[in-house]
Design a protein around this motif. Sequence first.
Motif, PDB file in Angstrom:
ATOM      1  N   PHE A 115      30.963  45.483  36.868  1.00 42.87           N
ATOM      2  CA  PHE A 115      31.744  44.774  37.869  1.00 42.87           C
ATOM      3  C   PHE A 115      31.279  43.334  38.077  1.00 42.87           C
ATOM      4  N   ARG A 116      30.421  42.847  37.211  1.00 40.71           N
ATOM      5  CA  ARG A 116      30.051  41.441  37.242  1.00 40.71           C
ATOM      6  C   ARG A 116      31.231  40.613  36.725  1.00 40.71           C
ATOM      7  N   PRO A 117      31.565  39.493  37.383  1.00 41.67           N
ATOM      8  CA  PRO A 117      32.668  38.654  36.904  1.00 41.67           C
ATOM      9  C   PRO A 117      32.453  38.203  35.462  1.00 41.67           C
ATOM     10  N   ASP A 131      30.135  50.133  36.707  1.00 41.84           N
ATOM     11  CA  ASP A 131      31.580  50.286  36.835  1.00 41.84           C
ATOM     12  C   ASP A 131      32.039  51.740  36.837  1.00 41.84           C
ATOM     13  N   TYR A 245      36.331  41.217  34.580  1.00 40.83           N
ATOM     14  CA  TYR A 245      35.023  41.850  34.725  1.00 40.83           C
ATOM     15  C   TYR A 245      34.358  42.081  33.368  1.00 40.83           C
ATOM     16  N   CYS A 251      36.456  49.271  34.484  1.00 45.07           N
ATOM     17  CA  CYS A 251      36.562  48.999  35.922  1.00 45.07           C
ATOM     18  C   CYS A 251      37.793  49.620  36.534  1.00 45.07           C
TER      19      CYS A 251
END
Length: 257
Positions: A115-117, A131, A245, A251
């Motif tokens: 879930f990190r951009p 995720d 993501y 995700c």
Amino acid sequence: MTQRILVTGAAGKIGSMLRPRLARPDRTLRLLDVAPLEPSSGEEVVTGSVSDLEVVRAACEGADAVVHLAGRSGEAPWPEILSHNIDGTFTVLEAARLAGVTRVVFASSNHAVGFRPAGEEAPDYAFPRPDTFYGVSKVTGEALGSLYHDRHGMDVVCLRIGTCTPRPPTERSLATWLSPDDCARLVEASLSAPSPGFRVVWGISANTRARFSLAEARALGYEPRDDAERYADEVSPAGELDRTYVGGSFCAVKEAR
């Protein structure tokens, strides 16, 4: 002197690609899996589960290092993730400790930070943002590796593997691809680096579009040679989640019960 490396999950996708690439005249690969395997020259086979401490401890006897690949390779109901990925990783580390094995290379995943951009530079040791339950299991495996290093002095190298396939299948994987040859180079560096301690490194190739640090991996001696960009005209387009993501479509995976 012959080096003996225990490879768990040796019948899996990555294990199958690594076996011929890790073969050396002065090395024996001891292969552990629940699936039947036919050993090639320089290989030994142990059939059993990483959830069975006695089986794994016996497989660790006389080994110089463990490459731990076993576990569910995608999302699954929590009881399966707990048994195969979390308990299995604990069992491997504990068996290695009991057998006196001092180095474990653990196949973590980019889904530990899914879930990190995607547009941000992902540093070494990026804070966990799993995720899926699968991603949670990789975060837990990294935490166990840290504990076994700090408490027992074990060298544990955690590889946050991207997309390890013969060719990158999607536009997203032009950033996350880890070629089979580079995967072997990364594992070799993790096995041979002097006293690495506890490390968390990104497992990707030298991709033109990558936004992942390779500083820690290179500090181990890893020098990637492949670039996904050569396949850019062949891949399928990225979806919206792929652009949003790190974990891409993972995700959107619904909770598995």
